[in-house]
Design an enzyme around this catalytic site. Structure first.
Site, PDB file in Angstrom:
ATOM      1  N   ASP A  49       1.560  -3.845   4.670  1.00  0.00           N
ATOM      2  CA  ASP A  49       1.069  -3.076   5.819  1.00  0.00           C
ATOM      3  C   ASP A  49       1.471  -3.744   7.135  1.00  0.00           C
ATOM      4  O   ASP A  49       0.625  -4.136   7.932  1.00  0.00           O
ATOM      5  CB  ASP A  49      -0.457  -2.912   5.720  1.00  0.00           C
ATOM      6  CG  ASP A  49      -0.873  -2.257   4.410  1.00  0.00           C
ATOM      7  OD1 ASP A  49      -1.204  -1.070   4.427  1.00  0.00           O
ATOM      8  OD2 ASP A  49      -0.848  -2.940   3.369  1.00  0.00           O
ATOM      9  N   ASP A  82       3.528   0.329   2.846  1.00  0.00           N
ATOM     10  CA  ASP A  82       3.301   0.689   4.242  1.00  0.00           C
ATOM     11  C   ASP A  82       4.153  -0.236   5.105  1.00  0.00           C
ATOM     12  O   ASP A  82       3.681  -1.016   5.930  1.00  0.00           O
ATOM     13  CB  ASP A  82       1.825   0.614   4.625  1.00  0.00           C
ATOM     14  CG  ASP A  82       1.085   1.900   4.267  1.00  0.00           C
ATOM     15  OD1 ASP A  82       1.718   2.812   3.687  1.00  0.00           O
ATOM     16  OD2 ASP A  82      -0.117   2.001   4.563  1.00  0.00           O
ATOM     17  N   TYR A  85       5.257   1.812  10.183  1.00  0.00           N
ATOM     18  CA  TYR A  85       4.204   2.662  10.746  1.00  0.00           C
ATOM     19  C   TYR A  85       4.740   3.468  11.915  1.00  0.00           C
ATOM     20  O   TYR A  85       5.693   3.076  12.567  1.00  0.00           O
ATOM     21  CB  TYR A  85       3.040   1.783  11.235  1.00  0.00           C
ATOM     22  CG  TYR A  85       2.145   1.306  10.133  1.00  0.00           C
ATOM     23  CD1 TYR A  85       1.147   2.124   9.620  1.00  0.00           C
ATOM     24  CD2 TYR A  85       2.310   0.046   9.589  1.00  0.00           C
ATOM     25  CE1 TYR A  85       0.323   1.689   8.597  1.00  0.00           C
ATOM     26  CE2 TYR A  85       1.496  -0.393   8.561  1.00  0.00           C
ATOM     27  CZ  TYR A  85       0.502   0.429   8.070  1.00  0.00           C
ATOM     28  OH  TYR A  85      -0.308   0.013   7.055  1.00  0.00           O
ATOM     29  N   HIS A 213       0.973  -0.380  -4.054  1.00  0.00           N
ATOM     30  CA  HIS A 213       0.424  -0.307  -2.701  1.00  0.00           C
ATOM     31  C   HIS A 213      -1.091  -0.163  -2.719  1.00  0.00           C
ATOM     32  O   HIS A 213      -1.803  -0.860  -1.991  1.00  0.00           O
ATOM     33  CB  HIS A 213       1.034   0.853  -1.921  1.00  0.00           C
ATOM     34  CG  HIS A 213       0.456   1.002  -0.548  1.00  0.00           C
ATOM     35  ND1 HIS A 213       0.580   0.019   0.412  1.00  0.00           N
ATOM     36  CD2 HIS A 213      -0.291   1.989   0.020  1.00  0.00           C
ATOM     37  CE1 HIS A 213      -0.048   0.405   1.523  1.00  0.00           C
ATOM     38  NE2 HIS A 213      -0.586   1.591   1.306  1.00  0.00           N
ATOM     39  N   HIS A 222     -10.840   1.350   2.147  1.00  0.00           N
ATOM     40  CA  HIS A 222     -10.472   2.434   1.233  1.00  0.00           C
ATOM     41  C   HIS A 222     -11.191   2.329  -0.105  1.00  0.00           C
ATOM     42  O   HIS A 222     -11.396   3.343  -0.784  1.00  0.00           O
ATOM     43  CB  HIS A 222      -8.962   2.433   0.993  1.00  0.00           C
ATOM     44  CG  HIS A 222      -8.158   2.836   2.184  1.00  0.00           C
ATOM     45  ND1 HIS A 222      -8.267   4.073   2.779  1.00  0.00           N
ATOM     46  CD2 HIS A 222      -7.214   2.167   2.894  1.00  0.00           C
ATOM     47  CE1 HIS A 222      -7.430   4.154   3.798  1.00  0.00           C
ATOM     48  NE2 HIS A 222      -6.789   3.007   3.892  1.00  0.00           N
ATOM     49  N   HIS A 248      -2.630  -1.662   1.312  1.00  0.00           N
ATOM     50  CA  HIS A 248      -3.418  -0.482   1.643  1.00  0.00           C
ATOM     51  C   HIS A 248      -4.649  -0.808   2.465  1.00  0.00           C
ATOM     52  O   HIS A 248      -4.804  -0.313   3.577  1.00  0.00           O
ATOM     53  CB  HIS A 248      -3.775   0.304   0.392  1.00  0.00           C
ATOM     54  CG  HIS A 248      -4.209   1.717   0.669  1.00  0.00           C
ATOM     55  ND1 HIS A 248      -3.522   2.551   1.527  1.00  0.00           N
ATOM     56  CD2 HIS A 248      -5.265   2.445   0.203  1.00  0.00           C
ATOM     57  CE1 HIS A 248      -4.130   3.729   1.582  1.00  0.00           C
ATOM     58  NE2 HIS A 248      -5.188   3.690   0.788  1.00  0.00           N
ATOM     59  N   HIS A 250      -6.382  -3.179   4.930  1.00  0.00           N
ATOM     60  CA  HIS A 250      -5.804  -4.153   5.862  1.00  0.00           C
ATOM     61  C   HIS A 250      -6.653  -5.418   5.898  1.00  0.00           C
ATOM     62  O   HIS A 250      -7.337  -5.713   6.877  1.00  0.00           O
ATOM     63  CB  HIS A 250      -5.683  -3.532   7.258  1.00  0.00           C
ATOM     64  CG  HIS A 250      -4.745  -2.382   7.306  1.00  0.00           C
ATOM     65  ND1 HIS A 250      -4.363  -1.778   8.480  1.00  0.00           N
ATOM     66  CD2 HIS A 250      -4.083  -1.717   6.321  1.00  0.00           C
ATOM     67  CE1 HIS A 250      -3.518  -0.790   8.219  1.00  0.00           C
ATOM     68  NE2 HIS A 250      -3.342  -0.732   6.905  1.00  0.00           N
TER      69      HIS A 250
END
Length: 333
Positions: A49, A82, A85, A213, A222, A248, A250
């Site tokens: 990420d 990720d 972005y 991920h 999440h 995924h 952070h």
């Protein structure tokens, strides 16, 4: 001589044919090899990420990765997705690739192979561009496929494309996802699970590590990914996987227990973190959630035949949490 932009467009014109080749050869996961050190050991970093053109402390994390990478003499870097972005890459000639990758991870110790998977944000752009081998002409470190195997002798890594498992993305009205090469979804997932199970069952590596991920277990924003718990976790459990590594969320976190021998490790703190916005929640008690940090950072792993030494670092390069896993006992020491 054709310009880079013209070359990129020509490469993109071949994407359809290349994609069909990938789809129809999906019956067997592509395998890569990476030799360990002369003594048989292996060292690598894990980051997720991250791709924000250096912003949100991405550059600071990269600086510390370079220092730790030099200290540990890392062999390669793993990206848990990720990568760019907010909406992946726009195409093969998107300057974000160099601005968020090549020009950020400049340390000598990071000029090693990067093995990457796609995240859900990557699917919101041109996912095929990020998978395309043309990007390796821009930066030879880059290797990103949907799912593949990395054989490093004492360890085998099974990189898993997890976004197609998540039901919510297929009914999301706010975002557009690039599902080329994934549909029909049912057949794609069936083949992927079949190939993953076959590859894990046939592995004789000392360490088995799966990288995706999305988290299987997470105490972050999440949380758990129920589709992975139902469809992927039983395969990992049945085939003696040691670590499942993901992004995924952070944050940096380590979860054990819940009747599993697998350690669930999140390294998704490569740039923008959700500090102060995320609080670990039930059902993770102190016995299951062993470490949680909602700031920026990354993870290092050192493997030998008998032991794994792991660590989480923050944006200042401070080791926040270190632990060792003995292969003989397979328990944290």
């Amino acid at each position: 001589m054709a310009s880079r932009r013209q070359t990129a467009r020509m490469g993109l014109a071949l994407t359809f044919l290349w994609t069909r080749l990938i789809v129809f050869s999906f019956a067997e996961l592509q395998r890569f090899e990476h030799s360990p050190k002369d003594d048989g050991s292996l060292s690598f970093l894990v980051i997720g990420d991250w791709g924000r053109r250096g912003l949100f402390n991405q550059s600071r994390v990269a600086l510390q990765m370079g220092k730790i990478g030099q200290k540990l003499d890392t062999d390669f870097v793993i990206s848990t997705g990720d990568n760019f972005y907010d909406d992946g890459l726009k195409g093969l000639d998107d300057p974000a690739f160099e601005e968020s990758f090549t020009k950020i991870y400049t340390a000598k110790s990071l000029q090693k192979q990067w093995y990457s998977v796609l995240g859900n944000h990557d699917y919101r752009g041109d996912a095929l561009a990020q998978l395309h081998p043309f990007l390796r002409k821009i930066d030879t470190r880059w290797l990103c496929l949907r799912s593949f195997i990395l054989d490093a002798e004492i360890a085998e890594f099974f990189f898993l494309d997890t976004s197609p498992f998540v039901d919510a993305y297929f009914i999301d009205k706010e975002h557009t996802y690039d599902w080329r090469g994934v549909t029909p979804r049912k057949a794609f997932l069936h083949n992927l699970l079949k190939d993953l199970e076959s590859a894990l069952r046939g592995s004789t590596a000392t360490w088995k590590i799966v990288v995706g991920h999305h988290a299987i277990r997470s105490a972050g924003y999440h949380g758990d990914t129920e589709e992975l718990i139902q469809k992927v976790l039983p395969i990992l459990e049945a085939n003696n996987v040691d670590f499942y590594m993901n992004g995924h969320d952070h944050c940096l976190e380590k979860i054990t227990g819940h009747g599993s021998r697998i350690q669930f490790l999140t390294s998704g703190a490569g740039s923008k973190a959700w500090r102060g916005d995320t609080t670990p929640y039930e059902p993770y008690d102190k016995d299951g959630l062993e470490f949680f940090y909602d700031g920026q950072g990354f993870m290092s792993v050192q493997l030998t035949k008998n032991d794994a030494n792991l660590a989480f670092y923050n944006v200042f390069g401070k080791a926040l949490h270190t632990w060792r896993v003995s292969k003989e006992l397979h328990s944290a020491v």
